[in-house]
Design a protein around this motif. Structure first.
Motif, PDB file in Angstrom:
ATOM      1  N   TRP A  33      33.528  16.254 -18.531  1.00 21.39           N
ATOM      2  CA  TRP A  33      32.940  15.642 -19.729  1.00 21.39           C
ATOM      3  C   TRP A  33      33.529  16.303 -20.963  1.00 21.39           C
ATOM      4  N   ALA A  34      33.873  15.478 -21.945  1.00 23.00           N
ATOM      5  CA  ALA A  34      34.587  15.982 -23.123  1.00 23.00           C
ATOM      6  C   ALA A  34      34.183  15.203 -24.366  1.00 23.00           C
ATOM      7  N   GLN A  35      34.321  15.861 -25.506  1.00 23.89           N
ATOM      8  CA  GLN A  35      34.134  15.193 -26.799  1.00 23.89           C
ATOM      9  C   GLN A  35      35.329  14.294 -27.076  1.00 23.89           C
ATOM     10  N   THR A  36      35.048  13.104 -27.609  1.00 24.45           N
ATOM     11  CA  THR A  36      36.101  12.200 -28.066  1.00 24.45           C
ATOM     12  C   THR A  36      35.692  11.636 -29.417  1.00 24.45           C
ATOM     13  N   ASP A  37      36.582  10.889 -30.038  1.00 23.40           N
ATOM     14  CA  ASP A  37      36.235  10.230 -31.300  1.00 23.40           C
ATOM     15  C   ASP A  37      35.168   9.170 -31.094  1.00 23.40           C
ATOM     16  N   ASP A  38      34.911   8.818 -29.834  1.00 22.86           N
ATOM     17  CA  ASP A  38      33.924   7.793 -29.491  1.00 22.86           C
ATOM     18  C   ASP A  38      32.717   8.412 -28.775  1.00 22.86           C
ATOM     19  N   GLY A  39      32.466   9.700 -29.046  1.00 25.98           N
ATOM     20  CA  GLY A  39      31.346  10.377 -28.413  1.00 25.98           C
ATOM     21  C   GLY A  39      31.765  11.072 -27.124  1.00 25.98           C
ATOM     22  N   ILE A  40      30.815  11.597 -26.403  1.00 27.85           N
ATOM     23  CA  ILE A  40      31.084  12.288 -25.150  1.00 27.85           C
ATOM     24  C   ILE A  40      31.442  11.270 -24.080  1.00 27.85           C
ATOM     25  N   ARG A  41      32.558  11.518 -23.391  1.00 27.94           N
ATOM     26  CA  ARG A  41      33.010  10.628 -22.322  1.00 27.94           C
ATOM     27  C   ARG A  41      33.301  11.458 -21.069  1.00 27.94           C
ATOM     28  N   GLY A  42      33.241  10.779 -19.925  1.00 26.04           N
ATOM     29  CA  GLY A  42      33.566  11.413 -18.659  1.00 26.04           C
ATOM     30  C   GLY A  42      34.943  10.991 -18.184  1.00 26.04           C
ATOM     31  N   PHE A  43      35.647  11.914 -17.533  1.00 25.80           N
ATOM     32  CA  PHE A  43      37.003  11.657 -17.068  1.00 25.80           C
ATOM     33  C   PHE A  43      37.137  12.067 -15.601  1.00 25.80           C
ATOM     34  N   VAL A  44      37.845  11.257 -14.841  1.00 24.84           N
ATOM     35  CA  VAL A  44      38.152  11.566 -13.447  1.00 24.84           C
ATOM     36  C   VAL A  44      39.520  12.247 -13.438  1.00 24.84           C
ATOM     37  N   VAL A  45      39.508  13.543 -13.115  1.00 27.16           N
ATOM     38  CA  VAL A  45      40.699  14.378 -13.266  1.00 27.16           C
ATOM     39  C   VAL A  45      41.173  14.858 -11.892  1.00 27.16           C
ATOM     40  N   PRO A  46      42.287  14.350 -11.376  1.00 32.80           N
ATOM     41  CA  PRO A  46      42.857  14.942 -10.152  1.00 32.80           C
ATOM     42  C   PRO A  46      43.234  16.390 -10.423  1.00 32.80           C
ATOM     43  N   THR A  47      42.838  17.279  -9.523  1.00 36.03           N
ATOM     44  CA  THR A  47      43.034  18.701  -9.807  1.00 36.03           C
ATOM     45  C   THR A  47      44.497  19.138  -9.693  1.00 36.03           C
ATOM     46  N   GLY A  48      45.333  18.266  -9.197  1.00 35.97           N
ATOM     47  CA  GLY A  48      46.761  18.567  -9.179  1.00 35.97           C
ATOM     48  C   GLY A  48      47.462  18.253 -10.486  1.00 35.97           C
ATOM     49  N   SER A  49      46.712  17.784 -11.475  1.00 31.15           N
ATOM     50  CA  SER A  49      47.302  17.417 -12.763  1.00 31.15           C
ATOM     51  C   SER A  49      47.898  18.633 -13.452  1.00 31.15           C
ATOM     52  N   LYS A  50      49.018  18.455 -14.115  1.00 31.71           N
ATOM     53  CA  LYS A  50      49.660  19.533 -14.856  1.00 31.71           C
ATOM     54  C   LYS A  50      48.729  20.030 -15.953  1.00 31.71           C
TER      55      LYS A  50
END
Length: 390
Positions: free
Chosen positions: A180-197
């Protein structure tokens, strides 16, 4: 009729055959795969077979078991609660693994995700072939998640995430993180593969609680994600709080498992420990402790069952989950502490489960909402006044 000392209120008699079958399946699995080893795991501060255990838990159908479709079992809330109780009777760390997988990471995708996200992640997560974690808490944002500093910004069609999350169960072994992260459109959730750089999940060590559990920090350093990584169906704190409410419901039941384990150990010990020529179970003060423990265990079980029945009917309010967590974790800790006094010096030995459960419950007391937060949630529901910032 005589009562069951481990079920003095007779809760077992009002469970369905299916609910009892779920409970027995999980209890037998824990007895075979966890209880012979968990004291050693706790003492060493590790969960060495986490991925293998997750696959076995998927095999018996408890990962995301209260969700429907996508390989999930679609069981009742009460059945899920009973599974949590049996898992935590083994160890709170094991129940945490299952709760984070099913009630946080899988639930977030199931309720707020796109169809593509559901198809990609839920079947392998239900099978235990993929492990998830849930990134909300930060070093400086616990009870006040709105103050999180992790931020996601747009760069063309992509999202770029930067920030840190703390005290993340399953983090170091996870295949996917719901962040979960702050964005310009409020708090949003993201699906993050843990192998991401740019993604890292260093293990947190030197814990005095939940030692047989994998706890990590999440570090996101300019993690670039495609546009479809965002959870499309929710904005704001409503998203993560809905997931936390699911996990808190599991804790309402799970804490009773730790309490039952300590109560059972104290009951058996009191019957075999002889002082002044008689078993200590024959003395009034010991019986007073055991009776008090039994009463609180029964009350907590009846409360959990009632909340579970409400949840299965779609009638459970978030404030009622706060009521259940506040009461049951608090009373479970008191049961464990009373059990420790009955065992005397043996109560601190890892040959018995009492000190391990006591230490674990100190974490359960404050995660998924501290005592103070749940007290104020109830206070607002009772009075109509929010006192969180006074």
């Amino acid at each position: 009729m005589t009562i069951d000392p481990l079920d003095p209120a007779g809760i077992d008699q009002v469970l369905t055959e299916e609910e009892r079958a779920v409970r027995e399946t999980v209890r037998d699995w824990c007895a075979d795969r966890v209880l012979p080893h968990v004291g050693d795991w706790f003492e060493r501060g590790e969960l060495p077979e986490a991925r293998a255990l997750a696959k076995e838990l998927g095999g018996i159908g408890v990962l995301g078991m209260h969700l429907t479709g996508y390989g999930c079992a679609g069981m009742s809330a009460v059945a899920y609660g009973l599974a949590c109780l049996e898992l935590e009777a083994a160890d709170s760390g094991l129940r945490s693994l299952v709760s984070v997988q099913g009630s946080l990471a899988m639930y977030a995708i199931h309720r707020h995700g796109s169809e593509q996200q559901k198809q990609q992640w839920l079947p392998p997560m239900a099978a235990g072939e993929a492990i998830g974690c849930f990134g909300l808490t930060e070093p400086d944002a616990g009870s006040d998640p709105a103050s999180m500093r992790t931020r996601a910004t747009r760069d063309g069609d992509d999202w770029v995430l930067t920030g840190r999350k703390m005290w993340i169960t399953n983090g170091s072994i996870a295949d996917v993180a719901v962040v979960w992260a702050q964005t310009d459109d409020g708090i949003r959730g993201f699906v993050v593969p843990t192998g991401s750089k740019g993604f890292a999940a260093p293990l947190i060590k030197h814990k005095g609680s939940l030692r047989a559990s994998i706890t990590s920090e999440l570090v996101l350093d300019q993690v670039r994600l495609p546009a479809d990584a965002v959870l499309p169906e929710v904005r704001g704190l409503r998203g993560p709080l809905s997931c936390l409410n699911e996990a808190r419901y599991g804790i309402v039941w799970g804490a009773l498992g730790a309490a039952r384990s300590c109560y059972a150990a104290a009951l058996e010990y009191a019957g075999g420990r002889t002082q002044f020529g008689s078993p200590i179970a024959s003395y009034q003060l010991t019986q007073a402790k055991l009776a008090g423990m039994a009463v609180e265990l029964a009350k907590g079980g009846l409360l959990a069952l009632h909340l579970g029945r409400l949840k299965d009917r779609g009638l459970l309010a978030p404030e009622q989950v706060s009521l259940g967590k506040l009461n049951n974790v608090r009373e479970a800790l008191e049961i464990c502490r009373a059990a420790r006094t009955i065992l005397g010096a043996n109560g601190i030995s890892y040959e018995y489960p009492v000190m391990r459960h006591m230490a674990n419950l100190e974490s359960v007391l404050t995660y998924e909402g501290t005592t103070e937060m749940h007290t104020l949630v109830l206070g607002q529901a009772l009075t109509g006044h929010a006192a969180f910032r006074h």
